[in-house]
Design an enzyme around this catalytic site. Structure first.
Site, PDB file in Angstrom:
ATOM      1  N   VAL A   1       0.842  -1.191   0.000  1.00  0.00           N
ATOM      2  CA  VAL A   1       0.000   0.000   0.000  1.00  0.00           C
ATOM      3  C   VAL A   1       0.879   1.244   0.000  1.00  0.00           C
ATOM      4  O   VAL A   1       1.833   1.362   0.774  1.00  0.00           O
ATOM      5  CB  VAL A   1      -0.925   0.017   1.235  1.00  0.00           C
ATOM      6  CG1 VAL A   1      -1.673   1.342   1.345  1.00  0.00           C
ATOM      7  CG2 VAL A   1      -1.921  -1.142   1.160  1.00  0.00           C
ATOM      8  N   CYS A   2       0.541   2.177  -0.888  1.00  0.00           N
ATOM      9  CA  CYS A   2       1.233   3.465  -0.965  1.00  0.00           C
ATOM     10  C   CYS A   2       0.290   4.532  -0.436  1.00  0.00           C
ATOM     11  O   CYS A   2      -0.668   4.919  -1.106  1.00  0.00           O
ATOM     12  CB  CYS A   2       1.632   3.767  -2.414  1.00  0.00           C
ATOM     13  SG  CYS A   2       2.491   5.341  -2.612  1.00  0.00           S
ATOM     14  N   ILE A   3       0.556   4.980   0.771  1.00  0.00           N
ATOM     15  CA  ILE A   3      -0.314   5.959   1.419  1.00  0.00           C
ATOM     16  C   ILE A   3       0.556   6.839   2.305  1.00  0.00           C
ATOM     17  O   ILE A   3       1.559   6.372   2.868  1.00  0.00           O
ATOM     18  CB  ILE A   3      -1.422   5.235   2.229  1.00  0.00           C
ATOM     19  CG1 ILE A   3      -2.458   6.215   2.767  1.00  0.00           C
ATOM     20  CG2 ILE A   3      -0.820   4.403   3.352  1.00  0.00           C
ATOM     21  CD1 ILE A   3      -3.645   5.512   3.422  1.00  0.00           C
TER      22      ILE A   3
ATOM     23  N   ALA B   1       4.743   7.281  -3.456  1.00  0.00           N
ATOM     24  CA  ALA B   1       3.949   7.519  -4.666  1.00  0.00           C
ATOM     25  C   ALA B   1       4.005   8.976  -5.015  1.00  0.00           C
ATOM     26  O   ALA B   1       4.126   9.824  -4.167  1.00  0.00           O
ATOM     27  CB  ALA B   1       2.515   7.083  -4.442  1.00  0.00           C
TER      28      ALA B   1
END
Length: 249
Positions: free
Chosen positions: A92-94, A249
């Site tokens: 996950v890219c957060i 990201a």
């Protein structure tokens, strides 16, 4: 890494783990990959009713560094996920999972990134919010971002994105059967029937607000033939196959 820092991180994680078992976040289950290792957690996420992910059971691994909470954990889905902010390897890219450095090129404010006051609870709330509202402006998966925006702008008339999610949700149900998990299908089943503190009740309400104030989504059920090529063992037993750290990201 000093033994003292590792011991401190272990104690903090044990405290968080115990609290989350007593006062869980709606839509999630947690456990340890190995009972002797507090630094690797297995996570099960239930797709909220009345969303594209309804009926789904999505498995993930959280890995914590030995200087937690000064460094963020990683959160990697081992269930196949087609999403703007999830890399091909499931990571996950957060913002909340990015180290607290000043990086103007990322488009993120330092205040949006990880800091030691964050917790596993805030990560889980952020991840489930991300499922419903992808960030399409700095995608980890460009194809998913383009399809999602097309689906959203067409108000669901363009079915390509929806059909991919349908397939993946259906496939995830097979994992639920293997794990002996009953996936909640209604709002009343999804919502936790447990006594929470006022702070936790507010967090619980945040999740309800995320998913049940949007009239655009119908109640979808789903299905999939996709598998991460190198993640098959993980899908069987939450195995420990490192895919490396994600990039911002």
């Amino acid at each position: 890494m000093t033994t003292t820092m590792s011991a401190s991180s272990s104690k903090i994680l044990q405290t968080e783990f115990k609290k989350l078992q007593q006062q869980p976040v709606e839509g999630f289950t947690i456990g340890l990959v190995d009972d002797s290792d507090i630094f690797q957690w297995k996570v099960g996420l239930y797709g909220p009713p009345d969303t594209l992910y309804a009926g789904g059971y999505f498995r993930a691994i959280m890995k914590f560094s030995h200087d937690y909470p000064y460094s963020p954990p990683t959160f990697r889905f081992i269930t196949k996920m087609f999403h703007s902010n999830i890399y091909e390897n499931g990571e996950v890219c957060i913002s909340i999972l990015h180290s607290p450095v000043n990086d103007p090129q990322s488009g993120e404010l330092p205040s949006e990134r990880w800091n030691p006051t964050q917790s596993v609870r805030t990560i889980l709330l952020s991840v489930i919010s991300l499922l419903n509202e992808p960030n399409t402006y700095s995608p980890a998966n460009v194809d998913a971002s383009v399809m999602y925006r097309r689906w959203k702008e067409s108000k669901g008339r363009d079915k390509e994105y929806e059909e991919i999610i349908r397939k993946q949700v259906e496939d995830s149900r097979k994992d639920a059967e293997k794990d002996g998990v009953v996936v909640p299908l209604t709002v009343s089943e999804y919502c936790i029937k447990t006594r929470l503190s006022s702070k936790d009740s507010n967090a619980s309400q945040d999740i309800t607000d995320i998913f049940y104030d949007d009239d655009d989504d119908d109640d979808y059920g789903l299905n999939d033939e996709y598998d991460y090529d190198d993640e098959e063992d993980d899908n069987e037993d939450y195995g420990d196959d490192d895919s490396g750290a994600h990039e911002d990201a």
